[in-house]
Design an enzyme around this catalytic site. Sequence first.
Site, PDB file in Angstrom:
ATOM      1  N   TRP A 181      32.788   5.018   1.546  1.00 29.24           N
ATOM      2  CA  TRP A 181      33.667   4.561   0.465  1.00 29.24           C
ATOM      3  C   TRP A 181      32.781   4.015  -0.652  1.00 29.24           C
ATOM      4  CZ3 TRP A 181      34.011  -0.584  -1.370  1.00 29.24           C
ATOM      5  CH2 TRP A 181      34.856  -0.706  -2.483  1.00 29.24           C
ATOM      6  N   GLU A 222      36.778   7.900   2.347  1.00 32.08           N
ATOM      7  CA  GLU A 222      37.935   7.037   2.033  1.00 32.08           C
ATOM      8  C   GLU A 222      38.242   7.039   0.536  1.00 32.08           C
ATOM      9  OE1 GLU A 222      37.185   2.956   3.080  1.00 32.08           O
ATOM     10  OE2 GLU A 222      39.255   2.327   2.702  1.00 32.08           O
ATOM     11  N   LYS A 224      40.652   5.887  -2.942  1.00 35.30           N
ATOM     12  CA  LYS A 224      41.205   4.638  -3.456  1.00 35.30           C
ATOM     13  C   LYS A 224      41.878   4.876  -4.799  1.00 35.30           C
ATOM     14  CE  LYS A 224      40.047  -0.191  -3.856  1.00 35.30           C
ATOM     15  NZ  LYS A 224      39.140  -1.256  -3.498  1.00 35.30           N
ATOM     16  N   ASP A 255      43.319   4.482   3.734  1.00 34.15           N
ATOM     17  CA  ASP A 255      43.479   3.024   3.857  1.00 34.15           C
ATOM     18  C   ASP A 255      44.837   2.726   3.240  1.00 34.15           C
ATOM     19  OD1 ASP A 255      43.483   0.296   2.821  1.00 34.15           O
ATOM     20  OD2 ASP A 255      41.369   0.187   3.344  1.00 34.15           O
ATOM     21  N   HIS A 258      45.369   1.578  -0.393  1.00 34.17           N
ATOM     22  CA  HIS A 258      44.737   2.343  -1.475  1.00 34.17           C
ATOM     23  C   HIS A 258      45.647   3.335  -2.175  1.00 34.17           C
ATOM     24  CE1 HIS A 258      40.359   1.548  -0.002  1.00 34.17           C
ATOM     25  NE2 HIS A 258      41.088   0.455  -0.118  1.00 34.17           N
ATOM     26  N   HIS A 282      42.325   3.223   7.857  1.00 34.63           N
ATOM     27  CA  HIS A 282      42.036   1.797   7.746  1.00 34.63           C
ATOM     28  C   HIS A 282      43.383   1.122   7.697  1.00 34.63           C
ATOM     29  CE1 HIS A 282      37.672   1.486   6.023  1.00 34.63           C
ATOM     30  NE2 HIS A 282      37.713   1.869   7.283  1.00 34.63           N
ATOM     31  N   ASP A 290      45.735  -4.156  -3.419  1.00 37.67           N
ATOM     32  CA  ASP A 290      44.914  -3.928  -2.228  1.00 37.67           C
ATOM     33  C   ASP A 290      44.315  -5.251  -1.746  1.00 37.67           C
ATOM     34  OD1 ASP A 290      43.424  -2.587  -0.280  1.00 37.67           O
ATOM     35  OD2 ASP A 290      41.747  -2.263  -1.645  1.00 37.67           O
ATOM     36  N   ASP A 292      44.248  -6.768   1.149  1.00 31.28           N
ATOM     37  CA  ASP A 292      43.656  -6.864   2.482  1.00 31.28           C
ATOM     38  C   ASP A 292      44.079  -8.105   3.255  1.00 31.28           C
ATOM     39  OD1 ASP A 292      41.929  -4.451   2.901  1.00 31.28           O
ATOM     40  OD2 ASP A 292      41.120  -5.107   0.993  1.00 31.28           O
ATOM     41  N   ASP A 322      40.952  -2.966   8.644  1.00 29.43           N
ATOM     42  CA  ASP A 322      40.160  -3.311   7.453  1.00 29.43           C
ATOM     43  C   ASP A 322      40.917  -4.337   6.623  1.00 29.43           C
ATOM     44  OD1 ASP A 322      38.466  -3.458   5.306  1.00 29.43           O
ATOM     45  OD2 ASP A 322      39.110  -1.574   4.398  1.00 29.43           O
TER      46      ASP A 322
END
Length: 412
Positions: A181, A222, A224, A255, A258, A282, A290, A292, A322
């Site tokens: 990524w 990955e 995004k 992910d 993303h 993820h 994003d 997380d 993640d």
Amino acid sequence: MSRYETAKEIYAKYGVDTEKAIEKLKDVTISIHCWQGDDVIGFDNRESLSGGIQTTGNYLGKANTPEELMADIDKAFSLIPGKKKLNLHACYAIGEPGEKIERNKIEPKHFKKWVEFAKERNIGIDFNPTFFAHPKVKDNLTLSSPDEDTRNYWIEHGKACIRISEYFANETGIPCVMNIWIPDGYKDIPADRMGPRARFKDSLDKILSEPYDKKKVYVTLESKVFGIGLESYTVGSGEFCLSYSNYKGITPLMDNGHYHPTEVVSDKISALLLFNENIALHVTRPVRWDSDHVVLFDDETREIAKEIVRNDALDRVFIATDYFDASINRISAWVTGVRNVQKALLFALLEPNKKLKELQEQNRLTELMVISEDLKTAPMGDVWDEFLKRENTKDNYIDEVLKYEKEVLVNR
Ligand code: RNT
Ligand code: ZN
């Protein structure tokens, strides 16, 4: 009759075998990210986090050394049932005292301690080149930079990481998933969208020219949509990464933080499974962006799990976590998030999937809705507790976490 026995009977009425569900869940490996333990800082140059990603919060007890991080991982792993793998980033390289580790020159020896750690615990290791939080990131660009030296530096890093991934696979005997990524992008509207993507493509080709055994190392890419400070343009967009993965025969990674806020990964899984032998995930929780956050037992996590289970794809999907929350106890963050991924999988395993598909095919959508809603309040918790019991894992982990906080974390 125990609560589990009662639950077993209730699920049997739906045509679901709880024993089978528990057996299947036992075999699912979750790749647990090491970076929840220290807010994505690592050990190689300890710069503050950048690259469009951010941790917020300053909860006590962050791990500052490899020893502390390993101890914290052990604590968290002891409270997480099921099969685990350790997911490392290249910035967690461990050098000799005073050694300055250059990312383009990292070697297996910098990860020897991690290999020992994994071997002692009988687990595999996944890996990630670290293309961020580093002085060699030039104007927010790495593999797509117009500057050749910058690109080459990061290409060498990528190649070194492939060699290290193969070393992990050889040492542990378990294949290594290596995820690429990059943060590359622009805050404002670029004049050239093609140039950076063309350079990224070329750099990836060069990284992948490094020979490796495809049975031992699975390279994933990955995508995004945007990053903080990189709002207008991301080089590694969804279309770029999916196309590139298919063109090179590597594995796409999604992910779920993303994508645009109303776009869901759960809906993408079936499409990708039709065209890819493997896919990677993820699992995270984006709150408005994003962000997380720690994964919860929420609708989308369940829906993602259902798509994997329903399509009989547990052995085709690499599931990794993640997220990074620095505002709460980090051990608890790890345990809560990973357990929720497992709970979501259990929920999916406890659905009469064949029957639900039949209802859809017969257009009996009223019944489909009613059964699906009923299942939400079926006694899954009792099956979960039984799973924990069989895995010798405590159901109440908060006491353990707070004890560790009082005895260990507070002294850091
Ligand atoms: C960033 C990506 C990436 C990172 C980790 C640390 O938006 O999700 O996977 O979170 O590599
Ligand atoms: Zn990610």
